[in-house]
Structures are given as C-alpha cells and as structure tokens.
Design an enzyme around this catalytic site. Structure first.
Site, PDB file in Angstrom:
ATOM      1  N   GLY A  12     -38.966 -80.502 -60.126  1.00 13.55           N
ATOM      2  CA  GLY A  12     -39.653 -81.287 -59.099  1.00 13.55           C
ATOM      3  C   GLY A  12     -40.958 -81.929 -59.534  1.00 13.55           C
ATOM      4  O   GLY A  12     -41.788 -82.273 -58.694  1.00 13.55           O
ATOM      5  N   SER A  13     -41.140 -82.154 -60.837  1.00 17.73           N
ATOM      6  CA  SER A  13     -42.415 -82.762 -61.250  1.00 17.73           C
ATOM      7  C   SER A  13     -42.503 -84.221 -60.798  1.00 17.73           C
ATOM      8  O   SER A  13     -43.598 -84.707 -60.481  1.00 17.73           O
ATOM      9  CB  SER A  13     -42.626 -82.638 -62.761  1.00 17.73           C
ATOM     10  OG  SER A  13     -41.758 -83.485 -63.472  1.00 17.73           O
ATOM     11  N   ASN A  14     -41.392 -84.927 -60.737  1.00 12.91           N
ATOM     12  CA  ASN A  14     -41.444 -86.297 -60.207  1.00 12.91           C
ATOM     13  C   ASN A  14     -41.759 -86.284 -58.714  1.00 12.91           C
ATOM     14  O   ASN A  14     -42.523 -87.123 -58.227  1.00 12.91           O
ATOM     15  CB  ASN A  14     -40.138 -87.038 -60.488  1.00 12.91           C
ATOM     16  CG  ASN A  14     -40.139 -87.656 -61.875  1.00 12.91           C
ATOM     17  OD1 ASN A  14     -40.862 -88.623 -62.124  1.00 12.91           O
ATOM     18  ND2 ASN A  14     -39.359 -87.075 -62.788  1.00 12.91           N
ATOM     19  N   ARG A  64     -17.336 -83.217 -52.134  1.00 10.84           N
ATOM     20  CA  ARG A  64     -18.427 -84.193 -52.308  1.00 10.84           C
ATOM     21  C   ARG A  64     -18.664 -85.047 -51.061  1.00 10.84           C
ATOM     22  O   ARG A  64     -19.798 -85.214 -50.618  1.00 10.84           O
ATOM     23  CB  ARG A  64     -18.140 -85.097 -53.509  1.00 10.84           C
ATOM     24  CG  ARG A  64     -19.261 -86.097 -53.799  1.00 10.84           C
ATOM     25  CD  ARG A  64     -18.973 -86.950 -55.016  1.00 10.84           C
ATOM     26  NE  ARG A  64     -18.681 -86.159 -56.183  1.00 10.84           N
ATOM     27  CZ  ARG A  64     -19.604 -85.552 -56.933  1.00 10.84           C
ATOM     28  NH1 ARG A  64     -20.873 -85.670 -56.630  1.00 10.84           N
ATOM     29  NH2 ARG A  64     -19.245 -84.830 -57.972  1.00 10.84           N
ATOM     30  N   ARG A  90     -26.637 -84.825 -59.106  1.00 10.09           N
ATOM     31  CA  ARG A  90     -25.308 -84.993 -58.526  1.00 10.09           C
ATOM     32  C   ARG A  90     -25.020 -86.478 -58.380  1.00 10.09           C
ATOM     33  O   ARG A  90     -25.927 -87.262 -58.090  1.00 10.09           O
ATOM     34  CB  ARG A  90     -25.256 -84.393 -57.109  1.00 10.09           C
ATOM     35  CG  ARG A  90     -25.133 -82.913 -57.036  1.00 10.09           C
ATOM     36  CD  ARG A  90     -25.162 -82.463 -55.580  1.00 10.09           C
ATOM     37  NE  ARG A  90     -24.022 -82.968 -54.812  1.00 10.09           N
ATOM     38  CZ  ARG A  90     -22.833 -82.389 -54.781  1.00 10.09           C
ATOM     39  NH1 ARG A  90     -22.623 -81.290 -55.450  1.00 10.09           N
ATOM     40  NH2 ARG A  90     -21.851 -82.899 -54.066  1.00 10.09           N
ATOM     41  N   HIS A 108     -34.457 -92.232 -64.171  1.00 12.77           N
ATOM     42  CA  HIS A 108     -33.589 -91.726 -65.228  1.00 12.77           C
ATOM     43  C   HIS A 108     -34.361 -91.774 -66.554  1.00 12.77           C
ATOM     44  O   HIS A 108     -35.011 -92.770 -66.848  1.00 12.77           O
ATOM     45  CB  HIS A 108     -32.316 -92.566 -65.310  1.00 12.77           C
ATOM     46  CG  HIS A 108     -31.351 -92.061 -66.338  1.00 12.77           C
ATOM     47  ND1 HIS A 108     -30.597 -90.923 -66.134  1.00 12.77           N
ATOM     48  CD2 HIS A 108     -31.054 -92.501 -67.580  1.00 12.77           C
ATOM     49  CE1 HIS A 108     -29.864 -90.696 -67.216  1.00 12.77           C
ATOM     50  NE2 HIS A 108     -30.120 -91.635 -68.106  1.00 12.77           N
ATOM     51  N   ASP A 140     -26.410 -97.411 -56.910  1.00  9.59           N
ATOM     52  CA  ASP A 140     -25.150 -97.864 -56.324  1.00  9.59           C
ATOM     53  C   ASP A 140     -24.109 -96.765 -56.558  1.00  9.59           C
ATOM     54  O   ASP A 140     -24.467 -95.648 -56.947  1.00  9.59           O
ATOM     55  CB  ASP A 140     -24.732 -99.244 -56.876  1.00  9.59           C
ATOM     56  CG  ASP A 140     -24.526 -99.223 -58.384  1.00  9.59           C
ATOM     57  OD1 ASP A 140     -24.352 -98.123 -58.950  1.00  9.59           O
ATOM     58  OD2 ASP A 140     -24.521-100.307 -58.994  1.00  9.59           O
ATOM     59  N   GLU A 141     -22.839 -97.095 -56.327  1.00 10.86           N
ATOM     60  CA  GLU A 141     -21.854 -95.995 -56.371  1.00 10.86           C
ATOM     61  C   GLU A 141     -21.455 -95.619 -57.792  1.00 10.86           C
ATOM     62  O   GLU A 141     -20.720 -94.659 -57.985  1.00 10.86           O
ATOM     63  CB  GLU A 141     -20.635 -96.255 -55.472  1.00 10.86           C
ATOM     64  CG  GLU A 141     -19.906 -97.556 -55.649  1.00 10.86           C
ATOM     65  CD  GLU A 141     -20.766 -98.759 -55.289  1.00 10.86           C
ATOM     66  OE1 GLU A 141     -20.715 -99.738 -56.050  1.00 10.86           O
ATOM     67  OE2 GLU A 141     -21.514 -98.716 -54.296  1.00 10.86           O
ATOM     68  N   LYS A 171     -44.192 -88.149 -68.873  1.00  8.86           N
ATOM     69  CA  LYS A 171     -45.515 -88.659 -68.511  1.00  8.86           C
ATOM     70  C   LYS A 171     -45.381 -90.086 -67.950  1.00  8.86           C
ATOM     71  O   LYS A 171     -46.023 -90.441 -66.958  1.00  8.86           O
ATOM     72  CB  LYS A 171     -46.382 -88.662 -69.787  1.00  8.86           C
ATOM     73  CG  LYS A 171     -47.821 -88.718 -69.544  1.00  8.86           C
ATOM     74  CD  LYS A 171     -48.618 -88.289 -70.764  1.00  8.86           C
ATOM     75  CE  LYS A 171     -50.056 -88.690 -70.545  1.00  8.86           C
ATOM     76  NZ  LYS A 171     -50.569 -89.617 -71.528  1.00  8.86           N
TER      77      LYS A 171
HETATM   78  C1  GAR Z   1     -36.492 -86.066 -65.032  1.00  2.55           C
HETATM   79  O1  GAR Z   1     -36.681 -86.246 -66.423  1.00  2.55           O
HETATM   80  C2  GAR Z   1     -35.567 -87.132 -64.481  1.00  2.55           C
HETATM   81  O2  GAR Z   1     -35.752 -88.385 -65.085  1.00  2.55           O
HETATM   82  C3  GAR Z   1     -34.223 -86.550 -64.833  1.00  2.55           C
HETATM   83  O3  GAR Z   1     -34.342 -85.181 -64.553  1.00  2.55           O
HETATM   84  C4  GAR Z   1     -35.698 -84.784 -64.761  1.00  2.55           C
HETATM   85  C5  GAR Z   1     -36.177 -84.091 -63.509  1.00  2.55           C
HETATM   86  O4  GAR Z   1     -37.448 -83.541 -63.707  1.00  2.55           O
HETATM   87  N1  GAR Z   1     -33.186 -87.147 -64.068  1.00  2.55           N
HETATM   88  C6  GAR Z   1     -31.972 -87.410 -64.553  1.00  2.55           C
HETATM   89  O5  GAR Z   1     -31.627 -87.117 -65.688  1.00  2.55           O
HETATM   90  C7  GAR Z   1     -31.031 -88.103 -63.578  1.00  2.55           C
HETATM   91  N2  GAR Z   1     -29.878 -88.607 -64.247  1.00  2.55           N
HETATM   92  P1  GAR Z   1     -38.335 -83.112 -62.479  1.00  2.55           P
HETATM   93  O6  GAR Z   1     -37.454 -82.178 -61.621  1.00  2.55           O
HETATM   94  O7  GAR Z   1     -39.489 -82.394 -63.069  1.00  2.55           O
HETATM   95  O8  GAR Z   1     -38.732 -84.349 -61.722  1.00  2.55           O
END
Ligand code: GAR
Length: 203
Positions: A12-14, A64, A90, A108, A140-141, A171
């Site tokens: 969850g850092s983002n 799903r 997911r 991503h 998108d899908e 970062k």
């Molecule tokens: C992040 O690096 C994000 O870009 C990646 O998961 C990590 C989550 O980190 N997402 C993907 O790879 C999606 N395809 P976080 O939980 O610390 O935000």
C-alpha cells in the site's frame, strides 16, 4: 467533490502516497474507501490507522464476475467516482470496467507497453533494457493496456538487482501517481484514441 476508491492487495505504499497528496491538497479529492482482496494486506491496516474507511472483500473461492460485481457495488455505495488501483493484483472483468467507464486508473512498474503482467521489474532486468520506469494508465478490459496518462523513466544501473531497481521505480511511482490522479480529478484532459492530452506529462 471527487471521491476516490482505492483497491490494493499488499503493502500500500502507492495508497499512502495518494493519501499524503490528498492531505496536502495536491490531489483535490477525498479517499472514500480502501478495499483489499487480501484481509491481511498491510495497506488496509494503514488505511484504518489513517481513519479512512477500509474493508476487505476476500476473493478466494469467488468467481471473478461475481467478485467484481460485489466490489463495484460496494464502491458505488461509497459514492466513488474514480477507482485507483494501487498494487491490486487481479485482472478486472469487462463487467467491472463497464461500471466505471474511463474512471479506473492503474500504476504499473514498467514503461508500458513493455513488460505487462507480473514481476515487471524482473522482466526488465532479464531483458537487459537500459531504462525502466513506471506508467499510470486508464484501465480497460485487457491487461495493463489502456491509454497512458503519465510515465517516468529511471536508468538501469550495472549493479542493479530486482530490489534496487524496484526501489528506484517506486520512488517515481509515488511522484507521478498523485499527479496523474490530480489531472483526472481536475477534468483538465481529453482522450483521443489512445492518447491523453492536457495533463502535465511527467518524465
Ligand atoms: C507497485 O510497484 C505497483 O506498481 C505494482 O505493485 C506494487 C505495489 O506496491 N503494481 C503492479 O505490478 C500491477 N500490475 P504498493 O502496494 O506499495 O503500492
């Protein structure tokens, strides 16, 4: 007021970077709810500490389309108008995407369209690219495929392992994701084909 719904599966850092930007007025929105498919996700606990509504909707054993319907209806109950995927591991069904047309964004850890899917940083190292980075895009899908809102580039250094490269990319994720969300909530953009115009382009 724009209401964000954050979906996450892990650290969850983002999410925290978005929450800080909301607190500081860099993102003009409120986080209405954080939802995780993993009950033990640290990001969920952090959201609770921050006083943000947070709940888990476990995905295990649920089909799903049924799962996605549940999450979409919960987000709607909270009045969410922009869904932000923040390490939500997911694939979303077409039905979910249709519930929030052009109102789902994702981050991503690669310069899409290179290296979609899992372990993007390891894929980049293995491929031998000299530059890596991250991408914020509409969802998108298809997997990691919608119109690109922002990207940032980092060098790949000789001594890099997956950990070092991931940290350098992360970062930049924390910098461009809130900026891209602000672009979307401000409404100051338009989508033409696959191109997104109007927002500040991070690099
Ligand atoms: C992040 O690096 C994000 O870009 C990646 O998961 C990590 C989550 O980190 N997402 C993907 O790879 C999606 N395809 P976080 O939980 O610390 O935000």
């Amino acid at each position: 007021m724009n209401k964000l719904g954050i979906l996450l599966s892990g650290r969850g850092s983002n999410f925290e970077a978005i929450a800080a930007a909301v607190r500081e007025g860099r993102v003009e929105a409120e986080i209405a709810v954080v939802i995780s498919n993993k009950p033990a996700a640290p990001g969920l606990a952090r959201a609770k500490e921050l006083g943000i509504p947070a709940e888990s909707i476990p995905s295990k054993g649920t089909r799903r389309d049924e799962y996605d319907r549940r999450v979409a209806s919960r987000l709607k109950e909270y009045g969410v108008d922009l869904v932000c995927l923040a390490g939500f591991m997911r694939l979303l069904s077409a039905g979910f995407v249709e519930e929030f047309p052009e109102r789902i964004v994702n981050i991503h850890p690669s310069l899409l369209p290179a290296f979609p899917g899992l372990d993007a940083q390891a894929q980049a190292l293995e491929h031998g690219v000299r530059y890596a980075g991250c991408t914020v895009h509409f969802v998108d899908e298809q997997l990691d495929s919608g119109p690109i809102i922002a990207q940032a580039v980092v060098p790949v250094l000789e001594g890099d392992d997956e950990h070092a490269l991931s940290a350098r990319i992360l970062k930049e994720e924390h910098r461009i994701y809130p900026e891209a969300i602000q672009t979307i909530v401000s409404g100051d953009y338009r989508i033409v084909g696959r191109r997104v115009f109007g927002g500040r382009v991070a690099s």
